[in-house]
Design a protein around this motif. Structure first.
Motif, PDB file in Angstrom:
ATOM      1  N   PRO A 119       0.814  -1.211   0.000  1.00 19.59           N
ATOM      2  CA  PRO A 119       0.000   0.000   0.000  1.00 19.59           C
ATOM      3  C   PRO A 119       0.849   1.264   0.000  1.00 19.59           C
ATOM      4  N   ASP A 120       0.241   2.377  -0.508  1.00 24.75           N
ATOM      5  CA  ASP A 120       0.985   3.619  -0.630  1.00 24.75           C
ATOM      6  C   ASP A 120       1.020   4.367   0.702  1.00 24.75           C
ATOM      7  N   ALA A 121       1.622   5.547   0.690  1.00 24.26           N
ATOM      8  CA  ALA A 121       1.817   6.308   1.925  1.00 24.26           C
ATOM      9  C   ALA A 121       0.506   6.724   2.579  1.00 24.26           C
ATOM     10  N   GLU A 122      -0.575   6.760   1.816  1.00 22.85           N
ATOM     11  CA  GLU A 122      -1.890   7.100   2.362  1.00 22.85           C
ATOM     12  C   GLU A 122      -2.687   5.866   2.757  1.00 22.85           C
ATOM     13  N   GLY A 123      -2.090   4.713   2.594  1.00 21.20           N
ATOM     14  CA  GLY A 123      -2.790   3.473   2.937  1.00 21.20           C
ATOM     15  C   GLY A 123      -3.641   2.924   1.820  1.00 21.20           C
ATOM     16  N   LYS A 124      -3.584   3.546   0.643  1.00 28.02           N
ATOM     17  CA  LYS A 124      -4.350   3.048  -0.496  1.00 28.02           C
ATOM     18  C   LYS A 124      -3.586   1.908  -1.178  1.00 28.02           C
ATOM     19  N   GLY A 125      -4.330   1.060  -1.865  1.00 28.79           N
ATOM     20  CA  GLY A 125      -3.698  -0.083  -2.527  1.00 28.79           C
ATOM     21  C   GLY A 125      -3.515  -1.269  -1.605  1.00 28.79           C
ATOM     22  N   GLN A 126      -4.365  -1.344  -0.574  1.00 24.00           N
ATOM     23  CA  GLN A 126      -4.315  -2.510   0.309  1.00 24.00           C
ATOM     24  C   GLN A 126      -4.681  -3.767  -0.473  1.00 24.00           C
ATOM     25  N   GLU A 127      -3.962  -4.858  -0.170  1.00 28.60           N
ATOM     26  CA  GLU A 127      -4.214  -6.138  -0.826  1.00 28.60           C
ATOM     27  C   GLU A 127      -4.316  -5.949  -2.336  1.00 28.60           C
ATOM     28  N   SER A 128      -3.294  -5.304  -2.903  1.00 28.79           N
ATOM     29  CA  SER A 128      -3.290  -5.018  -4.333  1.00 28.79           C
ATOM     30  C   SER A 128      -3.133  -6.294  -5.142  1.00 28.79           C
ATOM     31  N   ARG A 129      -3.558  -6.242  -6.379  1.00 33.03           N
ATOM     32  CA  ARG A 129      -3.557  -7.421  -7.221  1.00 33.03           C
ATOM     33  C   ARG A 129      -2.207  -7.604  -7.911  1.00 33.03           C
ATOM     34  N   ALA A 130      -1.792  -8.852  -8.032  1.00 33.34           N
ATOM     35  CA  ALA A 130      -0.604  -9.211  -8.805  1.00 33.34           C
ATOM     36  C   ALA A 130      -0.945 -10.436  -9.636  1.00 33.34           C
ATOM     37  N   ARG A 131      -0.377 -10.514 -10.818  1.00 33.36           N
ATOM     38  CA  ARG A 131      -0.721 -11.585 -11.748  1.00 33.36           C
ATOM     39  C   ARG A 131      -0.072 -12.897 -11.332  1.00 33.36           C
TER      40      ARG A 131
END
Length: 260
Positions: free
Chosen positions: A56-68
């Motif tokens: 996740p980014d510095a603001e906490g966004k992108g939690q449990e982001s997807r990866a192929r």
């Protein structure tokens, strides 16, 4: 004024109040997922200086982001991917927060967690064999105290000792053609009631029925160093000159020469 990065104490606080032992399975599961998300932010914040764009980014966004993966997209707790490398570094976080009501030990969920981690590593490595995968398994420090010196077999070891032995089976992938179901490194994170955390490399020999000493564990800073060293060993093995002992980890980048 520089904003202080949240640490593990804040991560546990932000995850909310830990449900009691008598809570439902769903309540415990929700707490474990919230805690994993908060811990992921701590890791990403510490690695962000070097790995630009890590989630996740510095603001906490992108939690449990997807990866192929070989089976489509899967979610990663900490994900560093680039256009050039694809998935370059992934960190999977597991939290084991409750002792079994009957045995009073933490070992009941080890098999389930191992199966999940093996499946995750296989799916990622099958598609992206160069990816460096790290597993971090959080256990309460009290998991070091439930060994029974009078008992034989597994019961003689603490839950922590058993975890180090059990999860060693999925650690130590060194080659890009190595076992798909292994992680490059696996660490156990031991946290006390004040949420102070130390880390243990499962490839080391653990104490059987006591808490590990300071010289047997890693601080968070040393753990980050170990993760970065593992990443460099895969992507740009350290190189030394005969007359300069300073290791060089930047990839060799030679300019293209014009064709004759």
């Amino acid at each position: 004024m520089v904003k202080k990065k949240p640490g593990f104490e804040e991560a546990f606080a932000n995850a909310g109040v830990k449900p009691p032992n008598a809570a439902t399975r769903a309540q415990k599961k929700n707490y474990a997922e919230a805690l994993s998300r908060q811990i992921a932010r701590v890791f990403a914040d510490q690695l962000r200086v070097r790995y630009k764009g890590i989630l996740p980014d510095a603001e906490g966004k992108g939690q449990e982001s997807r990866a192929r993966t070989s089976k489509g997209f899967k979610k990663l707790d900490v994900n560093y991917s680039t256009i050039d490398l694809g998935l370059a570094l992934g960190i999977s976080i597991k939290t084991i927060n409750y002792a079994d009501a009957a045995s009073k030990r933490f070992t009941k969920n080890y098999s389930r967690n191992e199966n999940e981690l093996r499946a995750e590593a296989t799916d990622y490595h099958k598609r992206q064999p160069w990816a460096v995968l790290i597993a971090i398994i959080f256990l309460p420090m009290s998991s070091c105290d439930d060994g029974n010196s009078a008992a034989k077999g597994e019961q003689g070891a603490s839950s922590f000792g058993s975890a180090a032995r059990f999860f060693r089976n999925i650690a130590g992938r060194q080659r890009t053609d190595g076992p798909l179901d292994q992680f490059e490194k696996v660490f156990i994170a031991l946290h006390d009631d004040q949420q102070r955390v130390v880390f243990f490399d499962v490839e080391k020999n653990p104490p059987k029925a006591r808490r590990p000493r300071t010289d047997e564990t890693l601080t968070f800073e040393k753990l980050i160093d170990a993760i970065e060293a593992t990443y460099d060993e895969r992507n740009s093995p350290p190189f030394k000159w005969a007359d300069d002992d300073t290791p060089v980890t930047e990839p060799l980048d030679l300019p293209d020469e014009p064709e004759d």
